[in-house]
Design an enzyme around this catalytic site. Structure first.
Site: not given
Length: 355
Positions: A120, A116
């Site tokens: 986050c 990804c």
């Protein structure tokens, strides 16, 4: 898509394109429909298993095409019956998928990317480099394999699918949409779109595109803070997709689809767990019909975040409920296995590197 040996990835072709290939191979176009059904409706991973196709044609298919199917690399079964899988792709990349059995439903959690790019801070996948997008068939295969697990282990088929595994689905928009088409089509797995939820970290322009495309599946937003300063820290993507921009995009999406939105909210100790945070979330919820899933955090080694105390979680949920917000507490699944998104793939990637 061509493989390195010159063979064509057969599942990258539409039915029309496959029919054209068959005509060039001096085969009847209706044979292409038969093969297409084997590929997508019967989830066949081998030309040799296509029993109503002649041996000659199967040999021809094998010479010209390849099925780059996903395989299970390893599985872990939790005490709560959750099954976490690492899947290996044709190019040896690893992804994850999870079977989550709960009373009344069997849910598959599937990945949309290898790694990804969103970083986050609470997510194991956020600490992995994004290698590539998954193809539609690679997402579809995860559903097929997890459905097989559900039937084998628990005697029930899948009832729900969530795009909440590795990667950001809206940054692989075209392939995500094609995979859902194959999963929901009558000539595919024929699952109801309302049984599918796509979760996003919040890409405002792509949320609007979901509205323009009048999607029938459900949308979930990983929110985790309704305060820009806090959300910037937890989820750096918020710096380019502020809460104001997300609210505008979500209202646009709802106006187009009339689909309510789910907000996913992990309550981290000392970060977003006080009543002021709950008040900000309640205010954000007023933009459109929605529900809030308060999720128990599954801690990872890379991050310092931990769960808020039970009393704070209950007070937070009680405040939202008093405000008339549909609120659900979601307990963490697979605590005794590598159940947090990205954990198992990171571990298995290390093992492969040692071989």
């Amino acid at each position: 898509m061509n493989n390195t040996n010159g063979k064509i990835d057969i599942r990258s072709l539409s039915l029309n394109a496959l029919q054209e290939h068959f005509i060039r191979m001096d085969e009847k176009s209706f044979r292409a429909k038969q093969v297409y059904e084997w590929l997508w409706k019967k989830s066949c991973f081998s030309f040799n298993e296509m029993s109503n196709i002649s041996k000659e044609l199967r040999t021809k298919l094998d010479a010209n095409f390849i099925i780059n199917n996903v395989k299970i690399n390893s599985s872990q079964v939790s005490a709560d019956k959750t099954i976490k899988n690492s899947f290996i792709l044709h190019d040896n990349h690893l992804i994850e998928g999870v079977l989550i059995p709960t009373p009344g439903r069997m849910t598959a959690c599937v990945s949309s990317q290898v790694g990804c790019s969103l970083t986050c801070k609470f997510c194991a996948t956020g600490y992995m480099e994004r290698k590539r997008n998954l193809n539609p068939d690679e997402i579809y295969d995860q559903v097929v394999l997890i459905d097989q697990q559900a039937r084998q282990h628990y005697g029930q088929p899948l009832s729900n699918i969530v795009y909440m595994g590795m990667g950001e689905p809206l940054l692989n928009y075209a392939n995500m949409m094609k995979s859902i088409d194959r999963i929901t089509s009558e000539d595919g797995l024929n699952m109801a779109a309302k049984r599918i939820t796509v979760s996003t970290a919040g890409i405002a322009k792509m949320i609007k595109k979901l509205g323009d495309d009048d999607v029938k599946f459900n949308l979930a937003l990983s929110l985790h803070a309704a305060n820009d300063e806090k959300r910037n820290t937890i989820m750096p993507i918020n710096e380019q997709n502020s809460l104001k921009a997300l609210a505008e995009a979500l209202k646009y999406y709802y106006a187009k689809t009339k689909n309510p939105v789910t907000y996913e909210y992990i309550i981290f100790d000392g970060v977003n767990d006080n009543i002021q945070d709950a008040m900000e979330l309640a205010k954000f919820c007023k933009h459109l019909p929605c529900k809030v899933n308060i999720i128990e955090y599954n801690p990872i080694a890379f991050a310092s975040y931990i769960n808020a105390g039970e009393d704070k979680v209950e007070a937070f949920a009680a405040y939202l409920t008093k405000q008339g917000i549909n609120t659900h507490l979601r307990r963490s699944r697979g605590k005794d296995i590598d159940a947090a998104c990205g954990q198992l793939a990171i571990k298995e990637k290390g093992k492969l590197a040692e071989v």
